[in-house]
Design a protein around this motif. Structure first.
Motif, PDB file in Angstrom:
ATOM      1  N   VAL A 161      78.045  50.465-111.140  1.00 49.44           N
ATOM      2  CA  VAL A 161      77.006  52.279-110.185  1.00 49.44           C
ATOM      3  C   VAL A 161      77.676  52.967-110.851  1.00 49.44           C
ATOM      4  O   VAL A 161      78.419  53.867-110.498  1.00 49.44           O
ATOM      5  N   PRO A 162      76.290  53.039-111.438  1.00 49.36           N
ATOM      6  CA  PRO A 162      76.038  54.423-112.677  1.00 49.36           C
ATOM      7  C   PRO A 162      76.200  55.506-111.565  1.00 49.36           C
ATOM      8  O   PRO A 162      74.794  55.602-110.448  1.00 49.36           O
ATOM      9  N   LEU A 163      76.530  56.991-111.740  1.00 50.70           N
ATOM     10  CA  LEU A 163      76.389  58.171-110.463  1.00 50.70           C
ATOM     11  C   LEU A 163      75.882  57.864-108.986  1.00 50.70           C
ATOM     12  O   LEU A 163      74.899  57.900-108.584  1.00 50.70           O
ATOM     13  N   GLU A 164      76.805  56.404-108.648  1.00 52.70           N
ATOM     14  CA  GLU A 164      76.594  56.706-107.375  1.00 52.70           C
ATOM     15  C   GLU A 164      77.501  57.848-106.658  1.00 52.70           C
ATOM     16  O   GLU A 164      78.493  57.853-106.982  1.00 52.70           O
ATOM     17  N   GLU A 179      84.539  47.509-109.946  1.00 48.31           N
ATOM     18  CA  GLU A 179      84.107  48.629-110.273  1.00 48.31           C
ATOM     19  C   GLU A 179      83.342  49.179-111.445  1.00 48.31           C
ATOM     20  O   GLU A 179      84.789  49.496-111.614  1.00 48.31           O
ATOM     21  N   LEU A 180      82.715  49.379-112.674  1.00 46.58           N
ATOM     22  CA  LEU A 180      82.290  49.980-113.364  1.00 46.58           C
ATOM     23  C   LEU A 180      81.394  51.589-113.029  1.00 46.58           C
ATOM     24  O   LEU A 180      80.748  51.228-112.606  1.00 46.58           O
ATOM     25  N   VAL A 181      81.943  52.865-113.421  1.00 49.57           N
ATOM     26  CA  VAL A 181      81.383  53.627-112.558  1.00 49.57           C
ATOM     27  C   VAL A 181      81.393  54.477-113.799  1.00 49.57           C
ATOM     28  O   VAL A 181      82.302  54.916-114.553  1.00 49.57           O
ATOM     29  N   ILE A 182      79.524  55.069-114.174  1.00 55.95           N
ATOM     30  CA  ILE A 182      79.742  56.127-114.542  1.00 55.95           C
ATOM     31  C   ILE A 182      79.371  57.554-114.297  1.00 55.95           C
ATOM     32  O   ILE A 182      78.512  57.418-113.641  1.00 55.95           O
ATOM     33  N   SER A 190      83.698  58.711-106.707  1.00 54.60           N
ATOM     34  CA  SER A 190      82.803  57.518-107.308  1.00 54.60           C
ATOM     35  C   SER A 190      83.895  57.452-108.238  1.00 54.60           C
ATOM     36  O   SER A 190      84.803  55.891-108.562  1.00 54.60           O
ATOM     37  N   PRO A 191      84.117  57.748-109.684  1.00 54.15           N
ATOM     38  CA  PRO A 191      84.970  56.922-110.918  1.00 54.15           C
ATOM     39  C   PRO A 191      86.430  57.387-110.282  1.00 54.15           C
ATOM     40  O   PRO A 191      86.815  56.493-110.950  1.00 54.15           O
ATOM     41  N   ARG A 192      86.494  58.186-109.270  1.00 53.63           N
ATOM     42  CA  ARG A 192      88.097  57.694-108.702  1.00 53.63           C
ATOM     43  C   ARG A 192      88.481  56.807-108.167  1.00 53.63           C
ATOM     44  O   ARG A 192      89.249  55.697-108.251  1.00 53.63           O
ATOM     45  N   THR A 193      87.705  55.156-107.275  1.00 51.48           N
ATOM     46  CA  THR A 193      87.718  54.022-107.443  1.00 51.48           C
ATOM     47  C   THR A 193      87.277  52.902-108.092  1.00 51.48           C
ATOM     48  O   THR A 193      87.404  52.212-107.497  1.00 51.48           O
ATOM     49  N   ALA A 194      86.242  53.545-109.304  1.00 49.34           N
ATOM     50  CA  ALA A 194      86.720  52.301-110.228  1.00 49.34           C
ATOM     51  C   ALA A 194      87.036  52.076-111.022  1.00 49.34           C
ATOM     52  O   ALA A 194      88.527  52.441-111.005  1.00 49.34           O
TER      53      ALA A 194
END
Ligand code: ATP
Ligand code: MG
Length: 247
Positions: A161-164, A179-182, A190-194
């Motif tokens: 999920v990029p830019l989520e 979850e993979l977050v860009i 968002s990246p903190r939950t990835a």
């Protein structure tokens, strides 16, 4: 891209100008929302602070993410208006190299924009594009924001999920998905939950994930699992944050 503006490649801010232009063209084409322009500005400022290059820790995250996609039972790459404007062909390559599905998933969902993005992805070589059926809901989110495909994000075990947005990233993580977050902002929720936070510009991150996926195509599941297990998500976040703070 036919609508690409002429920017000299040796311009010191080449990537940033190209990115801006692509987002602007995305808005004109009805792919990107006006909110997307604001998100782009936010991202750009963090990229500036990161030196507009992929940190070694981000490269490691991209490798771990590629390994996760290869290990997945059913991986889905979620595409929003900014992603579609910036890296449409690159997302198709990543899907091809990992066997992942592509699903359009919008924070500001309209039928027109869903269709425009699906068409745009088809033009860039995508075969199957999910997201238009919208026959399932992510629990804990308001109706429009929760819509996903039952045979896509809803049942996926691994999602990119990029830019989520932070709320949706959290809701997906709560469903037990890997979850993979860009996201260029290491402080964003968002990246903190990835499981794998990738603090890098999507323009660099997606092609690099594909390169890693291709390099890892023939390695054993055990080796892929080792790559995943050795990846330290907190270290990736801390490293990006200190790169910004210790300029
Ligand atoms: P939240 O805390 O809810 O996550 P947010 O301000 O991060 O809030 P959004 O504006 O929806 O919410 O998120 C857009 C995110 O995308 C920002 O964190 C921004 O840094 C990031 N971003 C924008 N452009 C890019 C890009 N090209 N590559 C990677 N990340 C980007
Ligand atoms: Mg965010």
């Amino acid at each position: 891209m036919t609508d690409e503006v002429e920017i000299p490649e040796d311009h010191p801010r080449y990537q940033s100008l190209l990115t801006r232009h692509r987002i602007e063209a995305g808005v004109e084409k009805g792919i990107t929302s006006r909110q997307g322009l604001i998100a782009e500005g936010r991202g750009e400022s963090f990229d500036y602070l990161l030196g507009e290059e992929t940190l070694p820790s981000a490269d490691e995250a991209e490798r771990a993410a590629a390994a996760q996609l290869l290990l997945a039972e059913h991986a889905v790459l979620s595409v929003n208006g900014n992603v579609a404007a910036l890296v449409p062909g690159e997302i198709v390559d990543l899907a091809d190299s990992t066997g992942a599905d592509i699903e359009v998933n919008l924070f500001n969902r309209t039928d027109e924009r869903m269709q425009a993005i699906a068409d745009h992805l088809h033009e860039h070589g995508a075969e199957d594009v999910k997201g238009l059926t919208a026959d399932a809901r992510i629990p804990g989110l308001e109706h429009e924001r929760a819509k996903v495909d039952e045979d896509g994000i809803f049942t996926a075990d691994v999602v990119l999920v990029p830019l989520e947005d932070g709320d949706r990233a959290e809701a997906l993580a709560e469903m037990g998905k890997t979850e993979l977050v860009i996201d260029l902002n290491p402080l964003s929720r968002s990246p903190r939950t990835a499981a794998v936070p990738i603090i890098d510009n999507i323009i660099r991150a997606v092609p690099n994930m594909t390169a890693h996926a291709r390099a890892l195509a023939d390695v054993s599941r055990e080796e892929l699992e080792t790559i995943v297990n050795e990846f330290d998500r907190q270290e990736a976040l801390d490293d990006a944050e200190s790169a910004i703070r210790d300029l």
